[in-house]
Design a protein around this motif. Structure first.
Motif, PDB file in Angstrom:
ATOM      1  N   UNK A  82       0.828  -1.213   0.000  1.00  0.00           N
ATOM      2  CA  UNK A  82       0.000   0.000   0.000  1.00  0.00           C
ATOM      3  C   UNK A  82       0.858   1.258   0.000  1.00  0.00           C
ATOM      4  N   UNK A  83       0.335   2.289  -0.634  1.00  0.00           N
ATOM      5  CA  UNK A  83       0.958   3.613  -0.598  1.00  0.00           C
ATOM      6  C   UNK A  83       0.223   4.409   0.469  1.00  0.00           C
ATOM      7  N   UNK A  84       0.903   4.678   1.566  1.00  0.00           N
ATOM      8  CA  UNK A  84       0.294   5.326   2.721  1.00  0.00           C
ATOM      9  C   UNK A  84       0.429   6.834   2.627  1.00  0.00           C
ATOM     10  N   UNK A  85      -0.616   7.539   3.060  1.00  0.00           N
ATOM     11  CA  UNK A  85      -0.615   9.003   3.100  1.00  0.00           C
ATOM     12  C   UNK A  85      -0.925   9.439   4.525  1.00  0.00           C
ATOM     13  N   UNK A  86      -0.091  10.341   5.042  1.00  0.00           N
ATOM     14  CA  UNK A  86      -0.290  10.841   6.399  1.00  0.00           C
ATOM     15  C   UNK A  86      -1.382  11.900   6.396  1.00  0.00           C
ATOM     16  N   UNK A  87      -2.133  11.977   7.470  1.00  0.00           N
ATOM     17  CA  UNK A  87      -3.204  12.959   7.604  1.00  0.00           C
ATOM     18  C   UNK A  87      -2.659  14.373   7.419  1.00  0.00           C
ATOM     19  N   UNK A  88      -3.415  15.205   6.737  1.00  0.00           N
ATOM     20  CA  UNK A  88      -2.967  16.570   6.444  1.00  0.00           C
ATOM     21  C   UNK A  88      -2.834  17.423   7.695  1.00  0.00           C
ATOM     22  N   UNK A  89      -3.514  17.068   8.764  1.00  0.00           N
ATOM     23  CA  UNK A  89      -3.424  17.833  10.015  1.00  0.00           C
ATOM     24  C   UNK A  89      -2.312  17.344  10.926  1.00  0.00           C
ATOM     25  N   UNK A  90      -1.515  16.446  10.435  1.00  0.00           N
ATOM     26  CA  UNK A  90      -0.395  15.926  11.193  1.00  0.00           C
ATOM     27  C   UNK A  90       0.625  17.043  11.417  1.00  0.00           C
ATOM     28  N   UNK A  91       1.251  17.040  12.594  1.00  0.00           N
ATOM     29  CA  UNK A  91       2.260  18.064  12.853  1.00  0.00           C
ATOM     30  C   UNK A  91       3.658  17.466  12.776  1.00  0.00           C
ATOM     31  N   UNK A  92       4.663  18.305  12.899  1.00  0.00           N
ATOM     32  CA  UNK A  92       6.052  17.870  12.766  1.00  0.00           C
ATOM     33  C   UNK A  92       6.472  16.847  13.816  1.00  0.00           C
ATOM     34  N   UNK A  93       5.877  16.919  15.001  1.00  0.00           N
ATOM     35  CA  UNK A  93       6.278  15.991  16.058  1.00  0.00           C
ATOM     36  C   UNK A  93       5.646  14.614  15.882  1.00  0.00           C
ATOM     37  N   UNK A  94       4.652  14.508  14.996  1.00  0.00           N
ATOM     38  CA  UNK A  94       4.045  13.215  14.707  1.00  0.00           C
ATOM     39  C   UNK A  94       3.032  12.744  15.723  1.00  0.00           C
ATOM     40  N   UNK A  95       2.599  13.630  16.607  1.00  0.00           N
ATOM     41  CA  UNK A  95       1.623  13.242  17.627  1.00  0.00           C
ATOM     42  C   UNK A  95       0.256  12.982  17.017  1.00  0.00           C
ATOM     43  N   UNK A  96      -0.390  11.923  17.477  1.00  0.00           N
ATOM     44  CA  UNK A  96      -1.783  11.605  17.137  1.00  0.00           C
ATOM     45  C   UNK A  96      -2.054  11.608  15.646  1.00  0.00           C
ATOM     46  N   UNK A  97      -1.216  10.954  14.873  1.00  0.00           N
ATOM     47  CA  UNK A  97      -1.381  10.910  13.420  1.00  0.00           C
ATOM     48  C   UNK A  97      -1.906   9.553  12.962  1.00  0.00           C
ATOM     49  N   UNK A  98      -2.642   9.598  11.888  1.00  0.00           N
ATOM     50  CA  UNK A  98      -3.031   8.370  11.225  1.00  0.00           C
ATOM     51  C   UNK A  98      -2.546   8.447   9.788  1.00  0.00           C
ATOM     52  N   UNK A  99      -2.448   7.277   9.177  1.00  0.00           N
ATOM     53  CA  UNK A  99      -2.120   7.184   7.767  1.00  0.00           C
ATOM     54  C   UNK A  99      -3.211   6.379   7.094  1.00  0.00           C
TER      55      UNK A  99
END
Length: 61
Positions: free
Chosen positions: A6-23
Motif C-alpha cells: 500500500x501507498x500510505x498518506x499521512x493525515x494533512x493535520x499531522x504536525x512535525x512531532x508526529x503526535x496523534x497521526x493516522x495514515x
C-alpha cells in the motif's frame, strides 16, 4: 486488501512531532487506516462507502 504494498498518506493535520497521526491507503474498494507511529501495528480496513460516511460524521463534530 494487501497492505504490504500500500501507498500510505499521512493525515494533512499531522504536525512535525508526529503526535496523534493516522495514515490512510486505498485500493478503490477498501480504505486502510493505521497509526503512523506504529507502521507494523494493526491496520483497520473499512469499506470505501463506510469510510466516507465516517469521515462526514467526523467533519460535523
Amino acid at each position: 486488501m494487501d497492505v504490504s504494498t500500500a501507498v500510505w498518506k499521512k493525515a494533512s493535520r499531522s504536525n512535525e512531532s508526529g503526535d496523534a497521526c493516522i495514515e490512510l491507503a486505498s485500493n478503490g474498494e477498501m480504505v486502510a487506516v493505521r497509526d503512523s507511529k506504529d507502521a507494523d501495528g494493526p491496520t483497520l480496513l473499512i469499506g470505501h462507502r463506510e469510510f466516507r460516511q465516517f469521515a462526514n460524521v467526523l467533519k460535523s463534530l
